[in-house]
Design a protein around this motif. Sequence first.
Motif, PDB file in Angstrom:
ATOM      1  N   TYR A 178      -5.683  -2.315  -5.550  1.00 44.29           N
ATOM      2  CA  TYR A 178      -5.971  -1.180  -4.660  1.00 44.29           C
ATOM      3  C   TYR A 178      -4.870  -0.134  -4.771  1.00 44.29           C
ATOM      4  O   TYR A 178      -3.889  -0.171  -4.025  1.00 44.29           O
TER       5      TYR A 178
ATOM      6  N   GLN B 247       0.776  -1.247   0.000  1.00 45.39           N
ATOM      7  CA  GLN B 247       0.000   0.000   0.000  1.00 45.39           C
ATOM      8  C   GLN B 247       0.808   1.300   0.000  1.00 45.39           C
ATOM      9  O   GLN B 247       0.234   2.374  -0.174  1.00 45.39           O
TER      10      GLN B 247
ATOM     11  N   PHE C 148      -6.322  -0.604 -10.783  1.00 42.95           N
ATOM     12  CA  PHE C 148      -7.159   0.424 -10.161  1.00 42.95           C
ATOM     13  C   PHE C 148      -7.188   1.669 -11.059  1.00 42.95           C
ATOM     14  O   PHE C 148      -8.247   2.235 -11.331  1.00 42.95           O
TER      15      PHE C 148
END
Lengths: 399, 112
Positions: free
Chosen positions: A141, A63, A146
């Motif tokens: 993500y 992330q 995405f």
Amino acid sequence: MESGDLAWVLVSAALVLFMTPGLALFYGGMDRGRNVLNMLMMNFYCLLIVPVLWVIAGFSLAQTPFDNGFIGNFDSFFLKDITTAGDGGALATVAFLGMFAVITPALISGAVADRMKFSAWALFVPIWLFLVFVPVFKWVYGGWLFDRGSIDFAGGTAIHVNAGIAALAAVMVLGARKSDPSPPHSLPLVMIGTGILWFGWFGFNAGSALAANGQAAQAFMNTFLAAAAAGLAWLLVEWKRDGHPTTLGAASGVVAGLVAITPAAGYVSGPAPIVIGLVAGVVCCYAVRLKRKFGYDDALDVVGVHFVGGLVGSLLIGFFANPSFFDGEFDEGIFYGGGGKLLLEQVIANVAAIVWSFVITYLIMIVLKKTIGVRVSAEAESNGLDLSEHGETAYHSGS
Amino acid sequence: MKLITAIVKPYKLDDVKEALKAAGVVGITVTEVRGFGRQGGHTETYRGAEYKIDFLPKVKLEILADAPDVDRIVDVIAAAANTGKIGDGKIWITDVETVIRVRTGETGASAI
């Protein structure tokens, strides 16, 4: 993060944690009595190893930074700079996503049941986490999938399709079990596990709004409805086809519906969750029979339920996504005037995840097979993995 | 002395037990067993796959009896366990050399 949102994310994280023991019981009940502890342990092992790895580097690579296309970096190594200073939202999110990282490799355990060496599983999980889960999670993500416009609310592609196709690759290297498949050793355990999964899935899906808002409420309702509709559909198909409405059929349908609604939970409304559930229930009820047609030994139907169910849900978003209902920034599905663009992106995202997950998982399993070996001995397989791998017995008679 | 061994349907166990108690039998040993006779097994279907279940659950009763009581006890068991359907079970009788009561060391018929 507002305090109400923070409270919901923390509660959701705990709900998602509970899914892994639920999955363990769901699988364990379906398994043979002599292998039930091994099945429980394969799942519990994920609860032990993954949180530690997630905090060390998993979250960072998955992330940080959010807009990296293919893989993150080490800026959040050991959660550096993620503190509770301020509102705690970032830390709660790390914990919440960590629960997803736990259950994703755990899903694969159902396929390799009855013959995989625990030592091989113990290495497979951390390697798979970093080489497959983390990159695919990143792409879906914040990464390139995405950016292209595909959507995956709570992990249809990133979790269920990913783990489902990995299960297929794993059993192709592992090979079939030596003894004939046997019926579930404890359906009551399967039903308890299903109940826990359904309960925990409200955190999985509604928590993925990362806020206590209308989208969370809709995701909650969708989770409620899709699971019920899919359970009903599976039950009706097998009642007509096989003669009886079975507890395993009801449980399998519920799980298939939960899987299918996962990617769509925060993007669809109205009758869509019921339609998605019904389609998933029927399709998965037939998909679990494919293994006999194609000859791969996916012991507890991870491919038929998670891969197929996840794919069904992810592709149906291309028809049912309704951004105006959610005031959201995603494309409309075909039924809401969006044309085929979103559906095309859903196809691309799933193909990318399938190819990467299948190839890398296959390679991981080959390397493990050539080095430490992936299968227990024939003797251990017939005596049971509870005894050979753990030195324990689940059911002592006369005690 | 004789050993009466009876295989009956599990749900008939209570009926058999009550009938035996009413007939004055003072001891029964019960074991949960699996097996098949002429009834054969059955099939179960899980996720569209059929599994042949060859061994069905039954209950085995063992009763030690003095020779003159055997016919009466067998009749009681047969009457209580009978449903008229296939799978009702079997009863057989074997000779017993001796019986010893653990607590007192009594042997023979007085140990039953």
